[in-house]
Design a protein around this motif. Structure first.
Motif, PDB file in Angstrom:
ATOM      1  N   LEU A   6       0.277   9.480  -4.609  1.00 25.78           N
ATOM      2  CA  LEU A   6       0.265   8.236  -5.335  1.00 25.78           C
ATOM      3  C   LEU A   6       1.741   7.777  -5.520  1.00 25.78           C
ATOM      4  CD1 LEU A   6      -1.551   6.805  -7.431  1.00 25.78           C
ATOM      5  CD2 LEU A   6      -0.747   8.549  -8.956  1.00 25.78           C
ATOM      6  N   GLU A   7       2.686   8.268  -5.783  1.00 24.86           N
ATOM      7  CA  GLU A   7       3.980   7.657  -5.817  1.00 24.86           C
ATOM      8  C   GLU A   7       4.301   6.821  -4.810  1.00 24.86           C
ATOM      9  OE1 GLU A   7       5.763   7.707  -8.591  1.00 24.86           O
ATOM     10  OE2 GLU A   7       4.423   8.915  -9.782  1.00 24.86           O
ATOM     11  N   GLU A   8       4.393   7.529  -3.673  1.00 26.52           N
ATOM     12  CA  GLU A   8       4.498   6.772  -2.109  1.00 26.52           C
ATOM     13  C   GLU A   8       3.870   5.785  -1.972  1.00 26.52           C
ATOM     14  OE1 GLU A   8       6.320  10.882   0.118  1.00 26.52           O
ATOM     15  OE2 GLU A   8       3.928  10.294  -0.015  1.00 26.52           O
ATOM     16  N   ALA A   9       2.432   5.879  -2.476  1.00 31.64           N
ATOM     17  CA  ALA A   9       1.694   4.760  -1.951  1.00 31.64           C
ATOM     18  C   ALA A   9       2.065   3.470  -3.071  1.00 31.64           C
ATOM     19  CB  ALA A   9      -0.049   5.116  -2.324  1.00 31.64           C
ATOM     20  N   ALA A  10       2.494   3.762  -4.220  1.00 28.31           N
ATOM     21  CA  ALA A  10       2.594   2.846  -5.060  1.00 28.31           C
ATOM     22  C   ALA A  10       4.015   2.078  -4.641  1.00 28.31           C
ATOM     23  CB  ALA A  10       2.900   3.205  -6.630  1.00 28.31           C
ATOM     24  N   LEU A  11       5.000   2.954  -3.997  1.00 34.66           N
ATOM     25  CA  LEU A  11       6.092   2.182  -3.611  1.00 34.66           C
ATOM     26  C   LEU A  11       5.906   1.385  -2.375  1.00 34.66           C
ATOM     27  CD1 LEU A  11       8.661   5.241  -3.889  1.00 34.66           C
ATOM     28  CD2 LEU A  11       8.730   3.071  -5.061  1.00 34.66           C
ATOM     29  N   PHE A  12       4.885   1.751  -1.726  1.00 36.52           N
ATOM     30  CA  PHE A  12       4.568   1.234  -0.388  1.00 36.52           C
ATOM     31  C   PHE A  12       3.937  -0.252  -0.653  1.00 36.52           C
ATOM     32  CE2 PHE A  12       1.668   0.277   3.018  1.00 36.52           C
ATOM     33  CZ  PHE A  12       2.372   0.076   4.063  1.00 36.52           C
ATOM     34  N   LEU A  13       2.908  -0.159  -1.726  1.00 36.64           N
ATOM     35  CA  LEU A  13       2.175  -1.313  -2.137  1.00 36.64           C
ATOM     36  C   LEU A  13       3.009  -2.204  -3.044  1.00 36.64           C
ATOM     37  CD1 LEU A  13      -1.476   0.524  -2.539  1.00 36.64           C
ATOM     38  CD2 LEU A  13      -0.529  -1.083  -0.573  1.00 36.64           C
ATOM     39  N   LYS A  14       4.039  -1.720  -3.625  1.00 41.05           N
ATOM     40  CA  LYS A  14       4.881  -2.392  -4.789  1.00 41.05           C
ATOM     41  C   LYS A  14       4.192  -2.611  -5.875  1.00 41.05           C
ATOM     42  CE  LYS A  14       8.213  -4.192  -1.402  1.00 41.05           C
ATOM     43  NZ  LYS A  14       8.383  -2.846  -0.752  1.00 41.05           N
ATOM     44  N   LEU A  15       3.274  -1.550  -6.405  1.00 41.60           N
ATOM     45  CA  LEU A  15       2.730  -1.726  -7.637  1.00 41.60           C
ATOM     46  C   LEU A  15       3.049  -0.245  -8.521  1.00 41.60           C
ATOM     47  CD1 LEU A  15      -0.951  -2.286  -6.082  1.00 41.60           C
ATOM     48  CD2 LEU A  15       0.304  -3.959  -7.459  1.00 41.60           C
ATOM     49  N   HIS A  16       2.739  -0.193  -9.753  1.00 45.53           N
ATOM     50  CA  HIS A  16       2.851   0.688 -10.603  1.00 45.53           C
ATOM     51  C   HIS A  16       1.825   1.703 -10.270  1.00 45.53           C
ATOM     52  CE1 HIS A  16       2.875   3.146 -14.125  1.00 45.53           C
ATOM     53  NE2 HIS A  16       4.216   2.608 -14.295  1.00 45.53           N
ATOM     54  N   ARG A  17       2.228   3.003 -10.254  1.00 44.54           N
ATOM     55  CA  ARG A  17       1.445   4.129  -9.875  1.00 44.54           C
ATOM     56  C   ARG A  17      -0.072   4.154 -10.734  1.00 44.54           C
ATOM     57  NH1 ARG A  17       4.927   6.891 -13.160  1.00 44.54           N
ATOM     58  NH2 ARG A  17       4.034   8.245 -14.538  1.00 44.54           N
ATOM     59  N   GLU A  18       0.139   3.917 -12.143  1.00 50.45           N
ATOM     60  CA  GLU A  18      -1.253   3.865 -12.464  1.00 50.45           C
ATOM     61  C   GLU A  18      -2.015   2.601 -11.915  1.00 50.45           C
ATOM     62  OE1 GLU A  18      -2.508   5.873 -14.865  1.00 50.45           O
ATOM     63  OE2 GLU A  18      -0.921   7.031 -14.016  1.00 50.45           O
ATOM     64  N   GLU A  19      -1.532   1.420 -11.716  1.00 48.04           N
ATOM     65  CA  GLU A  19      -2.314   0.445 -10.981  1.00 48.04           C
ATOM     66  C   GLU A  19      -2.953   0.825  -9.713  1.00 48.04           C
ATOM     67  OE1 GLU A  19      -4.368  -3.181 -10.923  1.00 48.04           O
ATOM     68  OE2 GLU A  19      -3.329  -1.964 -12.803  1.00 48.04           O
ATOM     69  N   VAL A  20      -2.254   1.612  -8.983  1.00 54.12           N
ATOM     70  CA  VAL A  20      -2.742   2.134  -7.809  1.00 54.12           C
ATOM     71  C   VAL A  20      -3.938   3.193  -7.916  1.00 54.12           C
ATOM     72  CG1 VAL A  20      -2.087   3.457  -5.749  1.00 54.12           C
ATOM     73  CG2 VAL A  20      -0.559   1.665  -6.532  1.00 54.12           C
ATOM     74  N   ARG A  21      -3.727   3.936  -9.065  1.00 51.87           N
ATOM     75  CA  ARG A  21      -4.567   5.197  -9.464  1.00 51.87           C
ATOM     76  C   ARG A  21      -5.926   4.507 -10.084  1.00 51.87           C
ATOM     77  NH1 ARG A  21      -6.888   6.788 -13.456  1.00 51.87           N
ATOM     78  NH2 ARG A  21      -5.577   5.807 -14.975  1.00 51.87           N
ATOM     79  N   ARG A  22      -5.745   3.382 -10.767  1.00 55.88           N
ATOM     80  CA  ARG A  22      -6.721   2.572 -11.138  1.00 55.88           C
ATOM     81  C   ARG A  22      -7.696   1.894 -10.185  1.00 55.88           C
ATOM     82  NH1 ARG A  22      -8.227  -2.138 -12.593  1.00 55.88           N
ATOM     83  NH2 ARG A  22      -6.361  -3.130 -12.078  1.00 55.88           N
ATOM     84  N   ARG A  23      -6.869   1.271  -9.269  1.00 55.35           N
ATOM     85  CA  ARG A  23      -7.680   0.421  -8.191  1.00 55.35           C
ATOM     86  C   ARG A  23      -8.233   1.460  -7.251  1.00 55.35           C
ATOM     87  NH1 ARG A  23      -3.908  -4.621  -6.615  1.00 55.35           N
ATOM     88  NH2 ARG A  23      -3.801  -5.639  -8.664  1.00 55.35           N
ATOM     89  N   THR A  24      -7.764   2.652  -7.026  1.00 51.65           N
ATOM     90  CA  THR A  24      -8.256   3.593  -5.938  1.00 51.65           C
ATOM     91  C   THR A  24      -9.383   4.122  -6.664  1.00 51.65           C
ATOM     92  OG1 THR A  24      -5.978   4.104  -5.302  1.00 51.65           O
ATOM     93  CG2 THR A  24      -7.906   5.679  -4.657  1.00 51.65           C
ATOM     94  N   LYS A  25      -9.332   4.506  -7.857  1.00 53.44           N
ATOM     95  CA  LYS A  25     -10.685   5.146  -8.596  1.00 53.44           C
ATOM     96  C   LYS A  25     -11.775   4.100  -8.683  1.00 53.44           C
ATOM     97  CE  LYS A  25     -11.783   7.579 -12.758  1.00 53.44           C
ATOM     98  NZ  LYS A  25     -11.093   8.202 -14.039  1.00 53.44           N
ATOM     99  N   ALA A  26     -11.604   2.911  -8.695  1.00 50.66           N
ATOM    100  CA  ALA A  26     -12.411   1.758  -8.568  1.00 50.66           C
ATOM    101  C   ALA A  26     -13.037   1.395  -7.250  1.00 50.66           C
ATOM    102  CB  ALA A  26     -11.986   0.540  -9.458  1.00 50.66           C
TER     103      ALA A  26
END
Length: 109
Positions: A6-26
């Motif tokens: 999750l942390e690495e994906a957030a850095l790669f996408l340049k998004l906050h990790r919680e935003e990545v988690r929320r969008r992935t869950k959706a």
């Protein structure tokens, strides 16, 4: 095939990790939760980013030789709008019970 947490994906996408988690869950960002950890495949994240690219506009295609017709000129018009009152009265007419007239008794006393 490279994977990210999750942390690495957030850095790669340049998004906050919680935003990545929320969008992935959706289901917006491709990823999977294995146990307590999110796992992302780099190729899937690249494809997701590429899907967000803006499409080239027709106005920017100045040198294009093929003539494109305006879709609104070629459109066939079918039907039209029905007012809610008209639709309701048509529905009422369809739902009305057909009542047969009662036969009058022809016997007299």
């Amino acid at each position: 095939m490279k994977t990210f947490n999750l942390e690495e994906a957030a850095l790669f996408l340049k998004l906050h990790r919680e935003e990545v988690r929320r969008r992935t869950k959706a289901g917006i960002i491709p990823g999977v939760k294995l146990g307590k950890c999110w796992v992302f495949i780099e190729d899937d994240l690249v494809a997701y980013l590429r899907s967000l690219y803006a499409t080239p506009r027709q106005a920017l295609q100045v040198g294009h030789e093929e003539k494109q017709l305006c879709h609104s000129l070629n459109a066939v018009r079918r039907g039209g709008l029905v007012s809610p009152h008209q639709a309701a009265s048509e529905l009422d007419a369809l739902l009305q019970l057909k009542i047969k007239p009662k036969h009058k008794n022809s016997t007299t006393s």
